[in-house]
Design a protein around this motif. Structure first.
Motif, PDB file in Angstrom:
ATOM      1  N   ALA A  20      20.893  60.053  82.786  1.00  0.00           N
ATOM      2  CA  ALA A  20      21.046  59.899  81.345  1.00  0.00           C
ATOM      3  C   ALA A  20      19.941  60.635  80.600  1.00  0.00           C
ATOM      4  N   ALA A  21      20.324  61.459  79.648  1.00  0.00           N
ATOM      5  CA  ALA A  21      19.358  62.144  78.784  1.00  0.00           C
ATOM      6  C   ALA A  21      20.056  62.463  77.479  1.00  0.00           C
ATOM      7  N   GLY A  22      19.362  62.275  76.406  1.00  0.00           N
ATOM      8  CA  GLY A  22      19.982  62.524  75.110  1.00  0.00           C
ATOM      9  C   GLY A  22      18.989  63.117  74.142  1.00  0.00           C
ATOM     10  N   ARG A  23      19.254  62.999  72.885  1.00  0.00           N
ATOM     11  CA  ARG A  23      18.379  63.506  71.843  1.00  0.00           C
ATOM     12  C   ARG A  23      18.026  62.370  70.888  1.00  0.00           C
ATOM     13  N   PRO A  24      16.735  62.235  70.598  1.00  0.00           N
ATOM     14  CA  PRO A  24      15.658  63.096  71.079  1.00  0.00           C
ATOM     15  C   PRO A  24      15.342  62.858  72.554  1.00  0.00           C
ATOM     16  N   LEU A  25      14.785  63.888  73.178  1.00  0.00           N
ATOM     17  CA  LEU A  25      14.324  63.763  74.555  1.00  0.00           C
ATOM     18  C   LEU A  25      13.042  62.936  74.533  1.00  0.00           C
ATOM     19  N   ARG A  26      13.024  61.836  75.274  1.00  0.00           N
ATOM     20  CA  ARG A  26      11.907  60.886  75.212  1.00  0.00           C
ATOM     21  C   ARG A  26      11.051  61.011  76.463  1.00  0.00           C
ATOM     22  N   LEU A  27       9.790  61.418  76.263  1.00  0.00           N
ATOM     23  CA  LEU A  27       8.828  61.564  77.350  1.00  0.00           C
ATOM     24  C   LEU A  27       7.820  60.419  77.288  1.00  0.00           C
ATOM     25  N   THR A  66       1.259  45.329  80.646  1.00  0.00           N
ATOM     26  CA  THR A  66       1.092  44.786  81.993  1.00  0.00           C
ATOM     27  C   THR A  66       2.011  45.550  82.944  1.00  0.00           C
ATOM     28  N   PRO A  67       1.745  45.504  84.271  1.00  0.00           N
ATOM     29  CA  PRO A  67       2.653  46.163  85.218  1.00  0.00           C
ATOM     30  C   PRO A  67       4.101  45.713  85.068  1.00  0.00           C
ATOM     31  N   ASP A  68       4.311  44.412  84.802  1.00  0.00           N
ATOM     32  CA  ASP A  68       5.678  43.927  84.641  1.00  0.00           C
ATOM     33  C   ASP A  68       6.342  44.540  83.413  1.00  0.00           C
ATOM     34  N   GLU A  69       5.564  44.671  82.321  1.00  0.00           N
ATOM     35  CA  GLU A  69       6.105  45.304  81.116  1.00  0.00           C
ATOM     36  C   GLU A  69       6.392  46.775  81.352  1.00  0.00           C
ATOM     37  N   LEU A  70       5.500  47.454  82.090  1.00  0.00           N
ATOM     38  CA  LEU A  70       5.729  48.874  82.402  1.00  0.00           C
ATOM     39  C   LEU A  70       7.001  49.062  83.216  1.00  0.00           C
ATOM     40  N   ARG A  71       7.197  48.174  84.182  1.00  0.00           N
ATOM     41  CA  ARG A  71       8.397  48.262  85.027  1.00  0.00           C
ATOM     42  C   ARG A  71       9.664  48.211  84.187  1.00  0.00           C
ATOM     43  N   GLN A  72       9.652  47.427  83.128  1.00  0.00           N
ATOM     44  CA  GLN A  72      10.816  47.327  82.261  1.00  0.00           C
ATOM     45  C   GLN A  72      10.898  48.494  81.272  1.00  0.00           C
ATOM     46  N   ARG A  73       9.738  48.956  80.795  1.00  0.00           N
ATOM     47  CA  ARG A  73       9.720  49.945  79.713  1.00  0.00           C
ATOM     48  C   ARG A  73       9.907  51.382  80.207  1.00  0.00           C
ATOM     49  N   GLU A  97      13.237  53.424  80.466  1.00  0.00           N
ATOM     50  CA  GLU A  97      13.946  53.738  79.229  1.00  0.00           C
ATOM     51  C   GLU A  97      13.749  55.202  78.816  1.00  0.00           C
ATOM     52  N   TYR A  98      12.809  55.898  79.476  1.00  0.00           N
ATOM     53  CA  TYR A  98      12.475  57.268  79.090  1.00  0.00           C
ATOM     54  C   TYR A  98      13.220  58.280  79.955  1.00  0.00           C
ATOM     55  N   HIS A  99      13.375  59.488  79.412  1.00  0.00           N
ATOM     56  CA  HIS A  99      14.108  60.540  80.122  1.00  0.00           C
ATOM     57  C   HIS A  99      13.255  61.242  81.170  1.00  0.00           C
ATOM     58  N   ALA A 100      11.929  61.278  80.992  1.00  0.00           N
ATOM     59  CA  ALA A 100      11.042  61.920  81.962  1.00  0.00           C
ATOM     60  C   ALA A 100       9.632  61.396  81.779  1.00  0.00           C
ATOM     61  N   LEU A 109       3.633  58.992  91.254  1.00  0.00           N
ATOM     62  CA  LEU A 109       4.330  58.213  92.282  1.00  0.00           C
ATOM     63  C   LEU A 109       5.110  57.060  91.668  1.00  0.00           C
ATOM     64  N   GLU A 110       4.579  56.470  90.613  1.00  0.00           N
ATOM     65  CA  GLU A 110       5.278  55.361  89.966  1.00  0.00           C
ATOM     66  C   GLU A 110       6.534  55.847  89.255  1.00  0.00           C
ATOM     67  N   TYR A 111       6.478  57.030  88.616  1.00  0.00           N
ATOM     68  CA  TYR A 111       7.679  57.574  87.986  1.00  0.00           C
ATOM     69  C   TYR A 111       8.768  57.821  89.031  1.00  0.00           C
ATOM     70  N   ILE A 112       8.390  58.405  90.158  1.00  0.00           N
ATOM     71  CA  ILE A 112       9.376  58.678  91.202  1.00  0.00           C
ATOM     72  C   ILE A 112       9.926  57.382  91.777  1.00  0.00           C
ATOM     73  N   HIS A 113       9.067  56.401  91.956  1.00  0.00           N
ATOM     74  CA  HIS A 113       9.526  55.093  92.448  1.00  0.00           C
ATOM     75  C   HIS A 113      10.589  54.503  91.521  1.00  0.00           C
ATOM     76  N   LEU A 114      10.410  54.689  90.224  1.00  0.00           N
ATOM     77  CA  LEU A 114      11.331  54.130  89.238  1.00  0.00           C
ATOM     78  C   LEU A 114      12.511  55.062  88.934  1.00  0.00           C
ATOM     79  N   GLY A 115      12.601  56.184  89.634  1.00  0.00           N
ATOM     80  CA  GLY A 115      13.731  57.095  89.435  1.00  0.00           C
ATOM     81  C   GLY A 115      13.628  57.901  88.155  1.00  0.00           C
ATOM     82  N   ILE A 116      12.410  58.113  87.651  1.00  0.00           N
ATOM     83  CA  ILE A 116      12.215  58.862  86.415  1.00  0.00           C
ATOM     84  C   ILE A 116      11.835  60.294  86.764  1.00  0.00           C
ATOM     85  N   PRO A 117      12.589  61.300  86.335  1.00  0.00           N
ATOM     86  CA  PRO A 117      12.194  62.695  86.585  1.00  0.00           C
ATOM     87  C   PRO A 117      10.786  62.955  86.057  1.00  0.00           C
TER      88      PRO A 117
END
Length: 290
Positions: free
Chosen positions: A66-73, A136-143, A146-149, A169-177
């Motif tokens: 999923a990616a849209g506009r605006p692109l959210r980094l 917090t780590p738990d908040e980061l895991r949820q937030r 939501e971003y495209h990369a 490594l955390e981005y890759i773990h969460l499936g974030i490009p």
């Protein structure tokens, strides 16, 4: 004074290593550097990667495309000059001037916060680049998903050439490009087809990465996950010398086939070898910022 301090530091390092039964470090390039200046014959050097803790970030995820506009980094971590956040702001400004709808959220705190706010104002990016504070780590895991990369704009210097960013490594773990600089250690673990690379310390090239097709971005995020499968070859020797850092990764053949590209979320906890004396101990360590 600097040369004297360096000699003293190296003497202390070797003395400490000679007293130890085992020297523990955090990635293969550092291990290779230590092996190149062995402290004693038969020194045992083990690697424990600063991997993503599933207890904090949950199970690994695959990119959803999923990616849209605006692109959210997004960036999360310490706000300091070493991590190149001023270059990231410049890159967003350049991309927006070229017509790309892109936004950047920065999570964390640190000594560069005031300077970053000033740079955002300088580029008139209020509401487009935002300092979001700490989570917090738990908040980061949820937030974060939501971003495209995820953006890792770390500057390349004599220290960071050996770094393997935990946020990457955390981005890759969460499936974030991931958009990241061509830092030698990043390339040691994740070849070009795994991560969206830009030339280190180059805001213009960093901005260009945000213009790439979203479909290819998703493909590369998926390959970063797939490269870490534990059944893949895991014992490839790292390069013994990392040279020409500024040009590293631009040469022909930079995909580095045959190398082990270790994704944190797919490493088994502990070693896969039965003999603990020979094992790599590539399990889940304590997290460190980087």
């Amino acid at each position: 004074a600097g040369a004297i301090a360096e000699r003293v530091a190296r003497m202390l390092e070797r003395w400490s290593r000679r007293q130890a039964d085992v020297t523990v470090t955090v990635n293969r390039p550092i291990a290779a550097a230590l092996e190149a200046r062995a402290a004693r014959p038969g020194e045992r050097i083990e690697i424990i990667h600063n991997l993503t803790d599933p207890a904090e970030f949950g199970p690994e995820r695959a990119p959803d495309g999923a990616a849209g506009r605006p692109l959210r980094l997004v960036y999360h971590g310490t706000l300091t000059d070493m991590y190149g956040l001023d270059l990231a702001i410049d890159a967003v400004a350049a991309a927006r001037n070229d017509g790309l709808e892109v936004e950047l959220d920065l999570y964390g705190s640190g000594p560069a916060a005031a300077a970053l706010e000033a740079r955002i104002a300088q580029h008139a990016l209020g509401g487009r680049v935002r300092l979001r504070g700490t989570l917090t780590p738990d908040e980061l895991r949820q937030r974060l998903p939501e971003y495209h990369a995820g953006l890792v704009p770390t500057r390349l210097n004599v220290m960071t050439r050996y770094s393997l960013s935990t946020k990457l490594l955390e981005y890759i773990h969460l499936g974030i490009p991931v958009i990241a600089p061509r830092i030698p250690t990043y390339l040691e673990y994740f070849p070009e087809q795994c991560v969206w690379y830009f030339n280190a310390n180059d805001a213009a090239d960093q901005g260009d990465d945000a213009r790439r097709p979203d479909g290819q971005r998703d493909r590369e995020g998926s390959e970063a996950v797939n490269y870490g499968a534990p059944e893949q070859e895991m014992q490839a020797e790292p390069d013994r010398e990392i040279e020409d850092d500024a040009d590293h990764g631009r040469r022909d053949g930079r995909h580095r086939t045959g190398k082990s590209c270790v994704a944190a979320q797919l490493l088994d906890e502990g070693s896969t070898e039965e003999d603990p004396e020979k094992a790599g101990n590539e399990g889940y360590p304590r997290r460190q910022d980087g």
